[in-house]
Design a protein around this motif. Sequence first.
Motif, PDB file in Angstrom:
ATOM      1  N   ASP A  40     -16.969   3.444 -17.967  1.00  0.00           N
ATOM      2  CA  ASP A  40     -17.450   2.019 -17.539  1.00  0.00           C
ATOM      3  C   ASP A  40     -16.864   0.700 -16.644  1.00  0.00           C
ATOM      4  N   ALA A  41     -15.429   0.296 -17.462  1.00  0.00           N
ATOM      5  CA  ALA A  41     -14.406  -0.637 -17.039  1.00  0.00           C
ATOM      6  C   ALA A  41     -14.307  -0.594 -15.505  1.00  0.00           C
ATOM      7  N   ALA A  42     -13.333   1.111 -15.967  1.00  0.00           N
ATOM      8  CA  ALA A  42     -12.542   1.336 -14.577  1.00  0.00           C
ATOM      9  C   ALA A  42     -14.165   1.736 -13.445  1.00  0.00           C
ATOM     10  N   ARG A  43     -14.992   1.941 -13.731  1.00  0.00           N
ATOM     11  CA  ARG A  43     -16.374   2.282 -12.726  1.00  0.00           C
ATOM     12  C   ARG A  43     -16.141   0.279 -12.263  1.00  0.00           C
ATOM     13  N   ASP A  44     -16.205  -0.638 -13.127  1.00  0.00           N
ATOM     14  CA  ASP A  44     -16.803  -2.404 -13.216  1.00  0.00           C
ATOM     15  C   ASP A  44     -15.068  -2.524 -12.497  1.00  0.00           C
ATOM     16  N   MET A  45     -14.040  -2.643 -12.617  1.00  0.00           N
ATOM     17  CA  MET A  45     -13.484  -3.087 -12.179  1.00  0.00           C
ATOM     18  C   MET A  45     -13.557  -2.442 -11.115  1.00  0.00           C
ATOM     19  N   GLY A  46     -13.267  -1.308 -10.546  1.00  0.00           N
ATOM     20  CA  GLY A  46     -13.455  -0.955  -9.308  1.00  0.00           C
ATOM     21  C   GLY A  46     -11.800  -0.429  -8.889  1.00  0.00           C
ATOM     22  N   TYR A  47     -11.436   0.516 -10.407  1.00  0.00           N
ATOM     23  CA  TYR A  47     -10.490   1.234 -10.655  1.00  0.00           C
ATOM     24  C   TYR A  47      -9.968   2.363 -10.123  1.00  0.00           C
ATOM     25  N   ALA A  48      -8.712   3.257  -9.287  1.00  0.00           N
ATOM     26  CA  ALA A  48      -8.513   3.739  -9.002  1.00  0.00           C
ATOM     27  C   ALA A  48      -7.230   4.250  -8.757  1.00  0.00           C
ATOM     28  N   PRO A  49      -6.321   5.371  -9.811  1.00  0.00           N
ATOM     29  CA  PRO A  49      -5.343   5.006  -9.453  1.00  0.00           C
ATOM     30  C   PRO A  49      -4.560   5.698  -8.585  1.00  0.00           C
ATOM     31  N   ASN A  50      -3.274   5.026  -8.480  1.00  0.00           N
ATOM     32  CA  ASN A  50      -2.670   4.791  -7.394  1.00  0.00           C
ATOM     33  C   ASN A  50      -2.452   6.449  -7.161  1.00  0.00           C
ATOM     34  N   PRO A  51      -2.688   7.116  -5.786  1.00  0.00           N
ATOM     35  CA  PRO A  51      -1.467   8.239  -5.801  1.00  0.00           C
ATOM     36  C   PRO A  51      -0.400   8.526  -5.596  1.00  0.00           C
ATOM     37  N   THR A  52      -0.175   7.047  -5.308  1.00  0.00           N
ATOM     38  CA  THR A  52       1.347   7.806  -5.003  1.00  0.00           C
ATOM     39  C   THR A  52       2.185   7.442  -6.309  1.00  0.00           C
ATOM     40  N   ALA A  53       1.458   6.630  -6.999  1.00  0.00           N
ATOM     41  CA  ALA A  53       2.127   6.486  -8.649  1.00  0.00           C
ATOM     42  C   ALA A  53       1.710   7.783  -9.092  1.00  0.00           C
ATOM     43  N   ARG A  54       0.370   8.051  -9.237  1.00  0.00           N
ATOM     44  CA  ARG A  54       0.164   9.586  -9.805  1.00  0.00           C
ATOM     45  C   ARG A  54       0.964  10.953  -9.122  1.00  0.00           C
ATOM     46  N   ARG A  55       0.926  10.386  -8.085  1.00  0.00           N
ATOM     47  CA  ARG A  55       1.932  12.172  -7.170  1.00  0.00           C
ATOM     48  C   ARG A  55       3.662  12.190  -7.886  1.00  0.00           C
TER      49      ARG A  55
ATOM     50  N   ASN B  50      13.257  11.548  -1.377  1.00  0.00           N
ATOM     51  CA  ASN B  50      11.864  11.456  -1.826  1.00  0.00           C
ATOM     52  C   ASN B  50      10.506  10.875  -1.181  1.00  0.00           C
ATOM     53  N   PRO B  51      10.071  10.868  -0.868  1.00  0.00           N
ATOM     54  CA  PRO B  51       9.525  10.113   0.756  1.00  0.00           C
ATOM     55  C   PRO B  51       8.179   8.827  -0.711  1.00  0.00           C
ATOM     56  N   THR B  52       8.041   9.726  -1.681  1.00  0.00           N
ATOM     57  CA  THR B  52       6.768   9.399  -2.668  1.00  0.00           C
ATOM     58  C   THR B  52       7.561   8.564  -3.623  1.00  0.00           C
ATOM     59  N   ALA B  53       8.581   8.715  -3.785  1.00  0.00           N
ATOM     60  CA  ALA B  53       9.145   7.810  -4.899  1.00  0.00           C
ATOM     61  C   ALA B  53       9.820   6.525  -3.951  1.00  0.00           C
ATOM     62  N   THR B 117      -5.385   1.483   2.429  1.00  0.00           N
ATOM     63  CA  THR B 117      -3.958   0.707   2.882  1.00  0.00           C
ATOM     64  C   THR B 117      -4.223   0.007   1.362  1.00  0.00           C
ATOM     65  N   ALA B 118      -5.119  -0.091   0.353  1.00  0.00           N
ATOM     66  CA  ALA B 118      -4.266  -1.141  -0.200  1.00  0.00           C
ATOM     67  C   ALA B 118      -3.374  -0.093  -1.545  1.00  0.00           C
ATOM     68  N   THR B 119      -3.406   1.387  -1.416  1.00  0.00           N
ATOM     69  CA  THR B 119      -2.700   1.359  -1.937  1.00  0.00           C
ATOM     70  C   THR B 119      -1.443   1.615  -1.376  1.00  0.00           C
ATOM     71  N   ARG B 120      -0.943   1.555  -0.191  1.00  0.00           N
ATOM     72  CA  ARG B 120      -0.073   1.736   0.169  1.00  0.00           C
ATOM     73  C   ARG B 120       0.386   3.044   0.913  1.00  0.00           C
ATOM     74  N   GLN B 121      -1.138   3.390   1.189  1.00  0.00           N
ATOM     75  CA  GLN B 121       0.023   5.069   1.835  1.00  0.00           C
ATOM     76  C   GLN B 121       0.234   5.443   2.951  1.00  0.00           C
ATOM     77  N   ILE B 122      -0.192   4.175   3.647  1.00  0.00           N
ATOM     78  CA  ILE B 122       0.157   4.501   5.384  1.00  0.00           C
ATOM     79  C   ILE B 122       0.406   3.015   5.627  1.00  0.00           C
ATOM     80  N   GLY B 123       1.408   2.712   7.052  1.00  0.00           N
ATOM     81  CA  GLY B 123       1.314   1.764   6.839  1.00  0.00           C
ATOM     82  C   GLY B 123       1.257   0.848   8.161  1.00  0.00           C
ATOM     83  N   GLY B 124      -0.054   2.231   8.888  1.00  0.00           N
ATOM     84  CA  GLY B 124      -0.311   1.783  10.180  1.00  0.00           C
ATOM     85  C   GLY B 124      -1.342   2.267  10.266  1.00  0.00           C
ATOM     86  N   VAL B 125      -2.098   1.931  11.022  1.00  0.00           N
ATOM     87  CA  VAL B 125      -3.625   2.719  11.874  1.00  0.00           C
ATOM     88  C   VAL B 125      -3.561   2.619  13.330  1.00  0.00           C
TER      89      VAL B 125
END
Lengths: 352, 352
Positions: A40-55, B50-53, B117-125
């Motif tokens: 619930d909190a995640a939804r409310d705060m609009g949390y989404a994991p950072n894909p780069t960190a997760r990757r 490693n681009p992800t790191a 953009t928020a997760t910095r997956q890209i640098g331009g559009v």
Amino acid sequence: MARTSLKMLADHLHLSQGTVSRALNGYTDISAATRLRVRDAARDMGYAPNPTARRLATGIAEAVAYVMPQRGDSMSESFVTPLLQGLGEALAGRGWDLLIVQAATVPEEVAALRRLTATRQIGGVVLSRPRKSDARIDFLRGAGFPFVVHGRSEGCAAYAWYDVDSRAAFAEAVGRLAALGHRRIGFVGAPLHFTFAQDRRDGYRAALAAHGLDADPGLEAVAALDDTAGEAAAAALLSRDPAPTALLCATDPQALGALAAIRARGMVPGRDVSVIGYDGLSIGRHANPPLSTMAQPQADSGRRLGEMLLALVDGGAPTDYQELHRAEFLRRDTDGPAPESGPPNNHREKNR
Amino acid sequence: MARTSLKMLADHLHLSQGTVSRALNGYTDISAATRLRVRDAARDMGYAPNPTARRLATGIAEAVAYVMPQRGDSMSESFVTPLLQGLGEALAGRGWDLLIVQAATVPEEVAALRRLTATRQIGGVVLSRPRKSDARIDFLRGAGFPFVVHGRSEGCAAYAWYDVDSRAAFAEAVGRLAALGHRRIGFVGAPLHFTFAQDRRDGYRAALAAHGLDADPGLEAVAALDDTAGEAAAAALLSRDPAPTALLCATDPQALGALAAIRARGMVPGRDVSVIGYDGLSIGRHANPPLSTMAQPQADSGRRLGEMLLALVDGGAPTDYQELHRAEFLRRDTDGPAPESGPPNNHREKNR
DNA sequence: CTGAAAGCGCTTACAG
DNA sequence: CTGAAAGCGCTTACAG
């Protein structure tokens, strides 16, 4: 305004990051109560994991690559845009991203795939227009990496693919022309390193035999996929004596070129010489006259390729994902009955 | 077989990871000697970061996104494949990756861009086919994110764009038709939320005025970009009395539809009614008869868009990257002199 | 000029 | 059931 991070969410909940992460990722050793609270909190705060960190942490990328066909004629690559759209939709359904691999040669494509897979930038690959012997496929198989091929190559029994039965399509096309009384049917083929080129020629030859028509090697040509090449090849076939009364072309752009070649000889496509293409491009409707063709299924191949790839990523067996679809004859105006006594093949002589 | 990491490289060189990293990234406080030593070793060991790191550490992604035009007619999206190829080439020159954004609506596109953009997956559009008022552009400008637009919208003075002057192109087309004696020139336009649609109509209207031709609102239509819509719109215009002797179409697919509408009335395009399209699609060569059109420049717009975006990423000023190119008239067979006394617009009556 | 350390934002054994 | 800690593979102030 800063994007909410795992840390912010954890602090807000007075929980550790680890617990929050596990709750979000569906670990079963988290109490149902906190799991709910966290979600619930995640939804409310609009949390989404950072894909780069997760990757980086998991080594798994929620992205796939599509290998673009190499730069050629834009007409013969018109399947790419709808394919990308369908593929993108299928991936978006799961929040996966789509990367494009664009290179000028197969070795460069392999190098790009090597880089992308080695650094875990992608979790799967979609490939178009395979060669009979395809270094990209060899690489992906060797790496044990999930991939699905739009088409087939040698050894396709071992991997996942989506293809249209162009062998059957060309056999059907020959059958239709034979039924219209054509006995001398020419064939404008594609370069044989493409599997589909081999398939289409095989279908043509097999049907010739099945209908008791003789396979004159002089009635077969190989040309690039575009209209200009198709026109030149068709012109050459038409200048033979006796000339073919019908022409089968491996691609619609080639077939459009063939129509031009026929008109250039002062003949009428569909009356003096019949033509059937392959692709079902909508532009064929505007040809002169509208082009009869074997149309690839309307079904959204891009979407299907994406679904198949995701299934593989989920651990599906490649051999469970092999789909052969049928092309359908799209009758327009370039297939007609064979002329009584062959086409008027004295055009050049007459004009001398 | 494991990919060589920074740690492996540093161990091999008996240096710290930090030093190796700085040497590779061209920091000046590293002795020239070790810089050389490090670079040689990196080459020999085939090291690539490693681009992800790197992305996680720096917050900078070496990737850009291309926003696909929304699913529509495949013919009117045929510019996408060559654009992607050129864009991919430009980015590959620097080792950047290309992502595809594919969504069904503008809000969904904005949401996707926000995430990327928020997760910095890209640098331009890179954006195609802007609307006059475009939420995607508003978002990117607000975020201060590098982007370049393939086309223009309101407020384009403030951002980078690459466009073809379709206003001038339509003015030129009107001029050519006027010179051929046409006085009643119809216009099949595109939906006006697209900037290019407005530009083309403006060019048409301005040239009408400049040539002293009256702007009959009944000679203007708005249609979707595809051939079917073009055919319907053209048919409606042709049924007016007096009918136009020439038709200008906002896109080549529309123009192909217009040819069909003309033929359906038993008239000959280019003789009874002239048609000029816009795009320069190669398929126009195979139309019946071959379509005259205002052709976009051959120049590789995808490559140029990529170069411009990279320049912005490097800190270039958006206003330094605004390029307006010219379309060129491609004369084929559908522009002819105005018929003596207007087109034979009694077709329907005759057939009653 | 180079090293040691902290940090990017997550995940996941490992304890308890 | 939850927390503390290590680690993914880099970069970059900060010391020295």
